[in-house]
Design an enzyme around this catalytic site. Structure first.
Site, PDB file in Angstrom:
ATOM      1  N   LYS A 203       2.085  -2.309  -2.928  1.00 53.35           N
ATOM      2  CA  LYS A 203       2.172  -3.404  -3.418  1.00 53.35           C
ATOM      3  C   LYS A 203       1.573  -3.340  -4.925  1.00 53.35           C
ATOM      4  O   LYS A 203       0.764  -2.673  -5.200  1.00 53.35           O
ATOM      5  CB  LYS A 203       1.896  -4.615  -2.540  1.00 53.35           C
ATOM      6  CG  LYS A 203       2.859  -4.721  -1.581  1.00 53.35           C
ATOM      7  CD  LYS A 203       2.802  -6.126  -1.010  1.00 53.35           C
ATOM      8  CE  LYS A 203       4.020  -6.264   0.052  1.00 53.35           C
ATOM      9  NZ  LYS A 203       4.056  -7.238   0.759  1.00 53.35           N
ATOM     10  N   ARG A 237       3.345  -2.828   7.829  1.00 54.93           N
ATOM     11  CA  ARG A 237       4.604  -2.324   7.266  1.00 54.93           C
ATOM     12  C   ARG A 237       4.250  -1.351   6.259  1.00 54.93           C
ATOM     13  O   ARG A 237       3.528  -1.823   5.346  1.00 54.93           O
ATOM     14  CB  ARG A 237       5.201  -3.741   6.780  1.00 54.93           C
ATOM     15  CG  ARG A 237       6.749  -3.710   6.264  1.00 54.93           C
ATOM     16  CD  ARG A 237       7.287  -4.979   6.064  1.00 54.93           C
ATOM     17  NE  ARG A 237       8.680  -4.751   5.745  1.00 54.93           N
ATOM     18  CZ  ARG A 237       9.018  -4.539   4.318  1.00 54.93           C
ATOM     19  NH1 ARG A 237       8.186  -4.213   3.470  1.00 54.93           N
ATOM     20  NH2 ARG A 237      10.396  -4.336   4.178  1.00 54.93           N
TER      21      ARG A 237
HETATM   22  C1  9MG Z   1      10.116  -7.647   3.403  1.00 61.70           C
HETATM   23  N1  9MG Z   1       9.124  -7.596   3.189  1.00 61.70           N
HETATM   24  C2  9MG Z   1       8.361  -7.017   2.019  1.00 61.70           C
HETATM   25  N2  9MG Z   1       6.931  -7.293   2.227  1.00 61.70           N
HETATM   26  C3  9MG Z   1       6.701  -7.850   3.259  1.00 61.70           C
HETATM   27  C4  9MG Z   1       5.544  -8.188   4.102  1.00 61.70           C
HETATM   28  O1  9MG Z   1       4.412  -8.085   3.412  1.00 61.70           O
HETATM   29  N3  9MG Z   1       5.651  -8.578   5.057  1.00 61.70           N
HETATM   30  C5  9MG Z   1       6.677  -8.670   5.650  1.00 61.70           C
HETATM   31  N4  9MG Z   1       6.833  -9.264   7.149  1.00 61.70           N
HETATM   32  N5  9MG Z   1       7.966  -8.414   5.301  1.00 61.70           N
HETATM   33  C6  9MG Z   1       7.978  -7.879   4.247  1.00 61.70           C
END
Ligand code: 9MG
Length: 260
Positions: A203, A237
């Site tokens: 990110k 994730r």
């Molecule tokens: C689809 N997506 C992109 N970033 C995300 C994040 O931080 N959390 C979740 N649940 N989905 C995400």
């Protein structure tokens, strides 16, 4: 949770998996590398992203979902749209991951009409404007209150608490300072007893903290995944699944005695 973006404009992998064959190969690799969940999305939610028609979102994700359902993994659909939720659930997906916390009209009902898990995420604003000027008086309190309200809405719609995960939405309408504050206080969200999902991988905050471009954020991503797990995240994730799984195995061994 391994990320599979079937989009031409994702910030993190820039369309590498728009070809269904490439996306299917990506799903197989994510599972092979140890992801328990594969999160398949057909619409980018990066800042400034433009929406795609529902038909196009379905055209992108459904062949990939069909293949993922043959693999030993939990299959998650990353979407906000009720039509996509319904179609994916009818195909057999196990989880709905919604960055808009099931706020689109009909989304709650679509998810409630199944036994699938849901993840509700916090976002201030929408993808088009969320990074323009994010403001909070108390980011932790406000995010926690929003998530509590969405959990209640889910329960009232018939989604049992056992099916719900919550996510602070790192990078979604937040400055680096907001993101760090949320990470420092992730245990407050975990104290709800609900599984906390954290998305940190590649990110922008990692770029801002390290000066690295998106394709050189592996170390920062694994560091943040480790911190999130130590602070109570149950699901992380990630794009770089093998490296993240290694880090989480180390965390799991460290915490095994139950003396977190
Ligand atoms: C689809 N997506 C992109 N970033 C995300 C994040 O931080 N959390 C979740 N649940 N989905 C995400």
């Amino acid at each position: 949770m391994g990320v599979v973006n079937v989009t031409p404009d994702s910030f993190s992998d820039g369309g590498a998996f728009l070809d269904p064959r490439a996306a299917i190969a990506r799903v197989e690799r994510v599972v092979d590398e140890g992801a328990a969940i594969v999160d398949i999305g057909g619409e980018s939610t990066r800042p400034g992203a433009t929406p795609v028609p529902v038909s196009e979102e379905l055209r992108r994700v459904m062949p990939v979902i069909e293949r993922a359902l043959q693999l030993p993994a939990i299959v998650s659909i990353d979407t906000s749209r009720p039509e996509v939720i319904r179609t994916a659930l009818a195909a057999g997906v196990h989880m709905v991951n919604d960055v808009r916390a099931l706020t689109f009209p009909g989304a709650l009902e679509a998810a409630a009409g199944s036994t699938a898990a849901v993840c509700v995420m916090h976002m201030q604003g929408g993808p088009a404007d969320m990074q323009d000027n994010p403001r909070y008086d108390d980011v932790v309190r406000e995010v926690a209150a929003f998530l509590a309200a969405r959990v209640l809405a889910c329960e009232r719609a018939g989604i049992a608490r056992e099916r719900i995960a919550i996510d602070p939405g790192i990078g979604f309408g937040k400055t680096v300072a907001h993101n760090l504050e949320l990470l420092r206080n992730l245990d407050a969200l975990a104290a709800t007893g609900l599984p906390v999902l954290a998305g940190l991988s590649r990110k922008r905050m990692i770029g801002e903290l390290t000066g690295r471009p998106v394709d050189r954020r592996l170390a920062g991503s694994v560091a943040l995944a480790t911190i999130a797990a130590l602070r109570g995240a149950s699901i992380v994730r990630a794009h770089d699944v093998a490296e993240t799984v290694d880090a989480l195995r180390v965390v799991a061994a460290l915490c095994k005695r139950g003396e977190q």
